[in-house]
Design a protein around this motif. Structure first.
Motif, PDB file in Angstrom:
ATOM      1  N   VAL A 190       0.843  -1.189   0.000  1.00 32.55           N
ATOM      2  CA  VAL A 190       0.000   0.000   0.000  1.00 32.55           C
ATOM      3  C   VAL A 190       0.882   1.244   0.000  1.00 32.55           C
ATOM      4  O   VAL A 190       1.725   1.419   0.888  1.00 32.55           O
ATOM      5  CB  VAL A 190      -0.936   0.005   1.223  1.00 32.55           C
TER       6      VAL A 190
ATOM      7  N   ALA B   6       1.009   5.427  -0.192  1.00 33.92           N
ATOM      8  CA  ALA B   6       0.321   6.714  -0.101  1.00 33.92           C
ATOM      9  C   ALA B   6       0.942   7.681  -1.106  1.00 33.92           C
ATOM     10  O   ALA B   6       2.149   7.917  -1.090  1.00 33.92           O
ATOM     11  CB  ALA B   6       0.447   7.273   1.307  1.00 33.92           C
TER      12      ALA B   6
ATOM     13  N   VAL C  55      -2.749   4.853  -2.933  1.00 38.39           N
ATOM     14  CA  VAL C  55      -3.885   5.458  -2.241  1.00 38.39           C
ATOM     15  C   VAL C  55      -3.698   6.975  -2.255  1.00 38.39           C
ATOM     16  O   VAL C  55      -2.673   7.480  -1.797  1.00 38.39           O
ATOM     17  CB  VAL C  55      -3.995   4.954  -0.786  1.00 38.39           C
TER      18      VAL C  55
ATOM     19  N   GLY D  93      -8.263   8.892   0.380  1.00 35.24           N
ATOM     20  CA  GLY D  93      -8.447   7.520   0.857  1.00 35.24           C
ATOM     21  C   GLY D  93      -8.842   6.534  -0.228  1.00 35.24           C
ATOM     22  O   GLY D  93      -8.963   5.333   0.040  1.00 35.24           O
TER      23      GLY D  93
ATOM     24  N   ARG E 115      -8.448   4.014  -3.208  1.00 35.44           N
ATOM     25  CA  ARG E 115      -7.333   3.173  -3.648  1.00 35.44           C
ATOM     26  C   ARG E 115      -7.576   2.622  -5.040  1.00 35.44           C
ATOM     27  O   ARG E 115      -8.708   2.416  -5.466  1.00 35.44           O
ATOM     28  CB  ARG E 115      -7.078   2.047  -2.643  1.00 35.44           C
TER      29      ARG E 115
ATOM     30  N   ASP F 146      -7.673   4.972   4.109  1.00 36.81           N
ATOM     31  CA  ASP F 146      -7.481   4.036   3.002  1.00 36.81           C
ATOM     32  C   ASP F 146      -8.681   3.092   2.990  1.00 36.81           C
ATOM     33  O   ASP F 146      -8.995   2.470   4.007  1.00 36.81           O
ATOM     34  CB  ASP F 146      -6.169   3.270   3.199  1.00 36.81           C
ATOM     35  N   THR F 147      -9.356   2.956   1.860  1.00 38.94           N
ATOM     36  CA  THR F 147     -10.559   2.122   1.784  1.00 38.94           C
ATOM     37  C   THR F 147     -10.259   0.644   1.545  1.00 38.94           C
ATOM     38  O   THR F 147     -11.187  -0.167   1.486  1.00 38.94           O
ATOM     39  CB  THR F 147     -11.496   2.631   0.667  1.00 38.94           C
ATOM     40  N   THR F 148      -8.982   0.265   1.443  1.00 40.59           N
ATOM     41  CA  THR F 148      -8.622  -1.138   1.241  1.00 40.59           C
ATOM     42  C   THR F 148      -9.173  -2.004   2.368  1.00 40.59           C
ATOM     43  O   THR F 148      -8.971  -1.711   3.539  1.00 40.59           O
ATOM     44  CB  THR F 148      -7.090  -1.296   1.185  1.00 40.59           C
TER      45      THR F 148
ATOM     46  N   THR G  19     -11.510   1.661   7.002  1.00 45.56           N
ATOM     47  CA  THR G  19     -11.006   2.802   6.235  1.00 45.56           C
ATOM     48  C   THR G  19     -10.106   3.718   7.060  1.00 45.56           C
ATOM     49  O   THR G  19      -9.521   4.651   6.519  1.00 45.56           O
ATOM     50  CB  THR G  19     -12.168   3.645   5.666  1.00 45.56           C
TER      51      THR G  19
ATOM     52  N   TRP H 157      -4.157   1.958   7.268  1.00 49.27           N
ATOM     53  CA  TRP H 157      -3.531   1.629   5.997  1.00 49.27           C
ATOM     54  C   TRP H 157      -3.614   0.123   5.767  1.00 49.27           C
ATOM     55  O   TRP H 157      -3.165  -0.672   6.582  1.00 49.27           O
ATOM     56  CB  TRP H 157      -2.065   2.051   5.981  1.00 49.27           C
TER      57      TRP H 157
END
Length: 333
Positions: free
Chosen positions: A17, A19, A101, A105, A107, A250-252, A287, A290
């Motif tokens: 991930v 940013a 991301v 937020g 991704r 982060d919506t992952t 969310t 990370w």
């Protein structure tokens, strides 16, 4: 309280991930100001949260012979997730997903599914399904052979043994399934997908699309509405849950957390609205961190967030109270 196990067929991946402030143009460069490397994959994330809530879980897939396999399998074992059906395979590397991301937020995923698709149908056996509480599948497991045949065999065995089947679908798998989509939806206990996915899959407006999915045989629809919350729908009733205010990073993994809550709620006999309340809560919490995997918030954080809510609607308050009571009882068990 003893809970029947959940088997999950899909992918184990390593999520990298990153940013980023934004995307460069073609051929350009961009700086990454934070990187997190975590075990991920939709069913792996769901399995981790279920295991934290006291549900025995087992993941069906393959990993590679590389260092990433050690990383992923060790992380899952630490969380109490069963990996006896996730053997190493020298034919491909462990799945990798690169996830930039942006500041809002949102991704974007670049996926290498690797060894995940090598699960063979011979590894899915009826004797292993005895006493199973739920079979959960990622829609992506239907994309490529031999994993595709493994997924269909698992579905057929579950149907024969009257085991509830839940699916986190996704648009690409739905289109790839083509005519087989109707076959999958028939008798499905739970289908999880977003509002835009409904309209794209059914080629209809949201309400008409929802009705089409129910008419196709889906018993419960978990409709994700992003920051606007969710709606849990059956042929007989609907429960609408507003979004919860959180600091989105982060919506992952949010959808995977949503699925875990819905499955847990079913196993615990929670009402439709309370299942949606819990799914809303775990999805929102996902969310705030990370990545997914071990980073995902669990029961403690869910209880704290639920306790901080004050709904004016009596139905929402009742569902919140049911969630807190079930989480407390389940955690104590």
């Amino acid at each position: 309280m003893t809970t029947a196990p959940v088997y999950l067929l899909g992918d184990i991946n390593i999520d990298i991930v990153m940013a980023i402030p934004g995307y460069p143009g073609p051929g350009g460069d961009a700086l990454v100001y934070e990187v997190n490397t975590l075990t991920g994959g939709s069913v792996a994330n769901t399995a981790i949260l279920l295991a934290r809530m006291g549900v025995p879980t087992e993941v069906y897939t393959h990993v590679g012979m590389d260092m990433w396999a050690d990383f992923a399998l060790n992380a899952l074992r630490r969380e109490g997730v069963g990996v006896a059906h996730a053997p190493r395979d020298e034919r491909a590397g462990t799945g990798l997903i690169f996830i930039p991301v942006t500041n809002d937020g949102e991704r974007t995923m670049f996926s290498y599914r690797g060894a995940n698709v090598l699960l063979d149908a011979s590894e899915v056996r009826a004797e292993d399904f005895a006493g199973l509480g739920v079979l959960h599948l990622s829609g992506y497991s239907f994309l490529k052979s031999p994993q595709r045949e493994s997924a269909w065999k698992a579905v057929e065995l579950a149907q024969q043994m009257d085991i509830p089947i839940t699916v986190d679908l996704g648009v690409e798998p739905a289109f790839a399934l083509g005519a087989d989509l109707q076959r999958l939806l028939r008798g499905l206990d739970l289908l999880v997908l977003g509002d835009q996915e409904v309209t794209e899959i059914t080629h209809a407006g949201l309400e008409t699309g929802v009705q089409q999915l129910l008419d196709a045989g889906v018993k419960t629809l978990g409709l994700k509405l992003g920051k606007n919350g969710c709606e849990i729908i059956t042929r007989e009733s609907r429960a609408r849950l507003p979004g919860l205010r959180v600091n989105v990073v982060d919506t992952t993994g949010a959808g995977d957390a949503f699925s875990a809550a819905m499955i847990y709620g079913r196993l615990r006999g929670m009402s439709l609205g309370a299942r949606g309340m819990l799914a809303n809560t775990l999805g929102a919490l996902a969310t705030t961190v990370w990545g997914g995997g071990a980073a995902l918030p669990g029961i403690h954080e869910a209880i704290v967030l639920l306790q901080a809510q004050d709904f004016e609607d009596p139905a929402l308050e009742a569902w919140r109270a049911e969630c807190l009571q079930t989480l407390g009882a389940g955690h104590a068990a």
